[in-house]
Write a protein that holds these residues in place. Structure first.
Motif, PDB file in Angstrom:
ATOM      1  N   UNK A  41     -10.570  13.404  -0.780  1.00  0.00           N
ATOM      2  CA  UNK A  41     -10.246  12.319  -1.708  1.00  0.00           C
ATOM      3  C   UNK A  41     -10.959  12.502  -3.044  1.00  0.00           C
ATOM      4  N   UNK A  42     -12.172  13.032  -3.019  1.00  0.00           N
ATOM      5  CA  UNK A  42     -12.855  13.300  -4.289  1.00  0.00           C
ATOM      6  C   UNK A  42     -12.112  14.366  -5.102  1.00  0.00           C
ATOM      7  N   UNK A  43     -11.373  15.225  -4.445  1.00  0.00           N
ATOM      8  CA  UNK A  43     -10.531  16.197  -5.161  1.00  0.00           C
ATOM      9  C   UNK A  43      -9.251  15.536  -5.647  1.00  0.00           C
ATOM     10  N   UNK A  44      -8.570  14.827  -4.744  1.00  0.00           N
ATOM     11  CA  UNK A  44      -7.232  14.311  -5.026  1.00  0.00           C
ATOM     12  C   UNK A  44      -7.249  13.130  -5.998  1.00  0.00           C
ATOM     13  N   UNK A  45      -8.318  12.334  -5.978  1.00  0.00           N
ATOM     14  CA  UNK A  45      -8.411  11.178  -6.876  1.00  0.00           C
ATOM     15  C   UNK A  45      -9.401  11.445  -8.011  1.00  0.00           C
ATOM     16  N   UNK A  46      -9.612  12.697  -8.334  1.00  0.00           N
ATOM     17  CA  UNK A  46     -10.505  13.070  -9.422  1.00  0.00           C
ATOM     18  C   UNK A  46      -9.865  12.733 -10.775  1.00  0.00           C
ATOM     19  N   UNK A  47     -10.707  12.569 -11.792  1.00  0.00           N
ATOM     20  CA  UNK A  47     -10.182  12.304 -13.138  1.00  0.00           C
ATOM     21  C   UNK A  47      -9.249  13.406 -13.629  1.00  0.00           C
ATOM     22  N   UNK A 314       0.403   7.782  -8.449  1.00  0.00           N
ATOM     23  CA  UNK A 314      -0.226   6.511  -8.776  1.00  0.00           C
ATOM     24  C   UNK A 314       0.250   6.105 -10.172  1.00  0.00           C
ATOM     25  N   UNK A 315      -0.509   5.288 -10.884  1.00  0.00           N
ATOM     26  CA  UNK A 315       0.006   4.644 -12.105  1.00  0.00           C
ATOM     27  C   UNK A 315      -0.477   5.299 -13.394  1.00  0.00           C
ATOM     28  N   UNK A 316      -1.182   6.415 -13.307  1.00  0.00           N
ATOM     29  CA  UNK A 316      -1.493   7.178 -14.515  1.00  0.00           C
ATOM     30  C   UNK A 316      -2.598   6.589 -15.358  1.00  0.00           C
ATOM     31  N   UNK A 317      -2.387   6.575 -16.676  1.00  0.00           N
ATOM     32  CA  UNK A 317      -3.425   6.237 -17.651  1.00  0.00           C
ATOM     33  C   UNK A 317      -3.187   4.864 -18.265  1.00  0.00           C
ATOM     34  N   UNK A 318      -4.272   4.168 -18.570  1.00  0.00           N
ATOM     35  CA  UNK A 318      -4.190   2.938 -19.340  1.00  0.00           C
ATOM     36  C   UNK A 318      -3.925   3.270 -20.812  1.00  0.00           C
ATOM     37  N   UNK A 378      -4.886   3.740  -3.181  1.00  0.00           N
ATOM     38  CA  UNK A 378      -3.443   3.608  -3.383  1.00  0.00           C
ATOM     39  C   UNK A 378      -2.904   4.828  -4.122  1.00  0.00           C
ATOM     40  N   UNK A 379      -2.331   5.823  -3.498  1.00  0.00           N
ATOM     41  CA  UNK A 379      -2.373   6.038  -2.070  1.00  0.00           C
ATOM     42  C   UNK A 379      -3.011   7.387  -1.810  1.00  0.00           C
ATOM     43  N   UNK A 380      -4.116   7.629  -2.566  1.00  0.00           N
ATOM     44  CA  UNK A 380      -4.887   8.820  -2.265  1.00  0.00           C
ATOM     45  C   UNK A 380      -5.345   8.828  -0.826  1.00  0.00           C
ATOM     46  N   UNK A 381      -5.671   7.642  -0.306  1.00  0.00           N
ATOM     47  CA  UNK A 381      -6.156   7.559   1.071  1.00  0.00           C
ATOM     48  C   UNK A 381      -5.103   8.036   2.062  1.00  0.00           C
ATOM     49  N   UNK A 382      -3.870   7.517   1.955  1.00  0.00           N
ATOM     50  CA  UNK A 382      -2.825   7.955   2.867  1.00  0.00           C
ATOM     51  C   UNK A 382      -2.501   9.424   2.713  1.00  0.00           C
ATOM     52  N   UNK A 441       1.946   5.327   5.649  1.00  0.00           N
ATOM     53  CA  UNK A 441       0.611   4.811   5.319  1.00  0.00           C
ATOM     54  C   UNK A 441       0.512   4.571   3.819  1.00  0.00           C
ATOM     55  N   UNK A 442      -0.027   3.424   3.465  1.00  0.00           N
ATOM     56  CA  UNK A 442      -0.253   3.111   2.054  1.00  0.00           C
ATOM     57  C   UNK A 442      -1.482   2.213   1.982  1.00  0.00           C
ATOM     58  N   UNK A 443      -2.471   2.630   1.227  1.00  0.00           N
ATOM     59  CA  UNK A 443      -3.718   1.879   1.055  1.00  0.00           C
ATOM     60  C   UNK A 443      -4.477   1.739   2.379  1.00  0.00           C
ATOM     61  N   UNK A 444      -5.002   2.842   2.866  1.00  0.00           N
ATOM     62  CA  UNK A 444      -5.768   2.826   4.114  1.00  0.00           C
ATOM     63  C   UNK A 444      -7.229   3.193   3.860  1.00  0.00           C
ATOM     64  N   UNK A 445      -7.723   2.918   2.649  1.00  0.00           N
ATOM     65  CA  UNK A 445      -9.084   3.290   2.308  1.00  0.00           C
ATOM     66  C   UNK A 445     -10.078   2.156   2.274  1.00  0.00           C
TER      67      UNK A 445
END
Length: 580
Positions: A41-47, A314-318, A378-382, A441-445
């Motif tokens: 998850x630290x790889x997949x949800x990295x900046x 996911x939803x990208x950048x603000x 959402x949904x890096x965990x799944x 699976x969606x949001x299992x973290x």
């Protein structure tokens, strides 16, 4: 600005100071462990993944990571042309301002001379059912325009969306600009999208245009997103004859010539003229489902598949940087005040009086500007749970694999309308009728008591498991009961008519509409949902591991049954809107 009490200041500080855990540098093992989930998850949800928004380079990087891991662990590719990828055709559109050289201009004018302003009075709605107009070669080209022309079409009040007892008739609406209001409890965050999605199949198909009175209740980030370019799925045909609009109450009353409170369904207002212009832009990067197979051991049934899924986007950048700590403290404050959190979409009235004093946070550290929606839960965990299950099962000897095959699917574009799962279920890379069941699976973290009412280490939500196949729900219950410490399954979000509409809001539904039995596993919404604060340091990895084990064991049990799981409930109407 009011100062919070010392106790409350401490609570706000604690909301932002969960200790970060450094992932293991040594890669992952064949075992399904919390440490491996954390590493992934630290790889997949990295900046560096830039929020993994579908159609962007960040999503390409995320799906590249998944495919590399599948290749490493030895799963069979099941995408297009012998690859792990199924590319879905996204196109990009934006509200046209008329500021570019030669660009047509959007405008709306009411009989009598009043002109409505693009942005403050109306915008074109982005809808997962958006009409894509085609060029001479059958494909939307870069910088082409859709122009919906209104020439003296009368406005009519259509009534309250979803209330057929208080609605104009299709005959009354034909050729008119239908104005719809929404129920008082509508939050405004995505109600307009559900309205727009239903238009092509609904009672307003013969209207000149449909306008939803929602512009006053969408939040500033949503409004900014509406004004910015957005992605929609190119289905290869035109599913509607007009572009739906979102309008302000002021614009609605100007069109109707009376206050909304006095309007009755069928009331005819003023004539409306103008051009609603949408600019189509070239997609900068493909959106991709990732698909792989672990072949079953039994030649008689290995052509059947138990599917497990998650969404890779996911939803990208603000549009602008936010202060990470104050965002988290603000959402914690809403939760502590028993207000609805981001899960349901906050309306303006809910935010009144919410004040955060950040002095206590500044004593901990300086402001941390953040513009990346990392989507850890959402949904890096799944997504990483699927990889861990795949790695563990691929390491088993062939003789120990399940009888049926396992199909692993990472859908893209869930966040913009379940587009990846729609595309795969419409055009599957395995025969659709060979899919026995889908475990999504969606949001299992998350799922602790601070995240969801009733949460804790044995908490899990299950949605849809008996809506098509009673046996599917029974199998999951038996698998859970056999655990050393069974989960306390929360079925409350599966209730018909539940306001969160969870059954219709994740990828499983695109299979359910074809009659494929589904089960949706989740740990629920949480304070960082769709926020820049949804990051790996706030994830409960042991809890995520337990959910992974439950889903894995349910899939293996289904794959080893001596019969195909039986669908004993009616198949939905494929073209009807989903109903919670």
């Amino acid at each position: 600005m009011r100062r919070p009490t010392v106790l409350f200041a401490c609570l706000l500080a604690l909301a932002c100071t969960r200790a970060s855990v450094t992932p293991s540098p040594s890669g992952t093992s064949a075992a399904l462990t919390a440490a491996d989930l954390r590493t992934r998850l630290y790889i997949f949800a990295d900046d560096s993944m830039m929020g993994r928004e579908a159609g962007t380079q960040g999503n390409v990087k995320g799906t590249d990571y998944i495919a590399r891991e599948l290749r490493r662990i030895g799963l069979e590719p099941a995408g297009d042309n012998g690859t792990y990828f199924q590319t879905i055709p996204l196109v990009r559109f934006a509200n046209a301002t008329g500021l570019g050289a030669g660009e047509p201009r959007s405008y709306l004018q009411i009989d009598g001379g009043e002109t409505l302003a693009l942005g403050s009075d109306y915008v074109a709605a982005y809808s997962s059912r958006f009409p894509v107009r085609r060029g001479s070669r059958g494909r939307p080209a870069a910088s082409t325009f859709t122009v919906d022309q209104l020439r003296g079409a009368q406005a009519i009040y259509g009534g309250v969306f979803g209330d057929t007892g208080m609605a104009a008739t299709p005959e009354q609406a034909a050729g008119k600009v239908v104005i719809l209001t929404t129920k008082p409890d509508s939050t405004g965050e995505r109600t307009y999208q559900r309205v727009a999605d239903s238009l092509a199949r609904g009672r307003w198909a013969s209207a000149a245009a449909v306008a939803i009175v929602q512009l006053d209740v969408v939040t500033r980030p949503v409004l900014a997103a509406l004004r910015a370019p957005n992605f929609v799925l190119d289905r290869g045909d035109t599913v509607s004859t007009f572009t739906p609009l979102i309008i302000s109450p002021r614009a609605a009353e100007a069109m109707l010539g009376k206050p909304l409170a006095q309007a009755r369904p069928g009331d005819v207002g003023r004539a409306v003229s103008g051009d609603v212009v949408v600019r189509w832009l070239q997609v900068p990067a493909p959106a991709r489902n990732v698909v792989a197979i672990l072949r079953g051991r039994d030649p008689a049934v290995r052509g059947q598949y138990v599917a497990m899924s998650a969404h890779n986007d996911h939803t990208g950048l603000e549009t602008r940087p936010l202060d990470h700590d104050s965002v988290r403290a603000y959402n914690r404050l809403l939760q502590l005040r028993n207000l609805e959190g981001p899960a349901a979409g906050r309306g303006p009235k809910q935010n009144v009086g919410v004040v955060v004093n950040v002095d206590s946070l500044r004593r901990l550290r300086p402001a941390r500007p953040d513009s990346i929606n990392n989507g850890a839960s959402d949904d890096g965990s799944g997504s990483v749970v699927l990889l861990e299950i795949a790695e563990q099962l691929a390491a088993r000897p062939a003789a120990e694999r399940p009888r049926r095959s396992l199909l692993f699917i990472w859908h893209t574009a869930e966040e913009i309308g379940l587009n990846g799962s729609e595309y795969f279920s419409d055009r599957p890379t395995v025969p659709r009728d060979s899919i026995v069941a889908v475990l999504n699976m969606d949001m299992v973290g998350r799922g602790s008591a601070e995240d969801v009412p009733g949460g804790g280490p044995r908490y899990v939500q299950l949605i849809g498991a008996r809506r098509l196949a009673t046996e599917l729900g029974d199998v999951i219950e038996r698998v859970n009961a056999a655990r050393a410490e069974p989960f306390a399954i929360d079925y409350s979000y599966d209730a018909p008519g539940h306001p969160y509409n969870r059954y219709c809001r994740s990828d499983h539904y695109m299979y359910a509409r074809y009659g494929v039995p589904i089960a949706y596993f989740s740990l629920g919404y949480y304070i960082d949902y769709h926020q820049v604060t949804d990051e790996p340091q706030y994830i409960d990895y042991p809890h995520m591991q337990r959910v992974a084990e439950l889903v894995r064991d349910a899939a293996l049990t289904l794959a080893d049954l001596d019969h195909r799981v039986v669908r004993d409930k009616p198949k939905p109407d494929l073209r009807a809107p989903c109903r919670q």
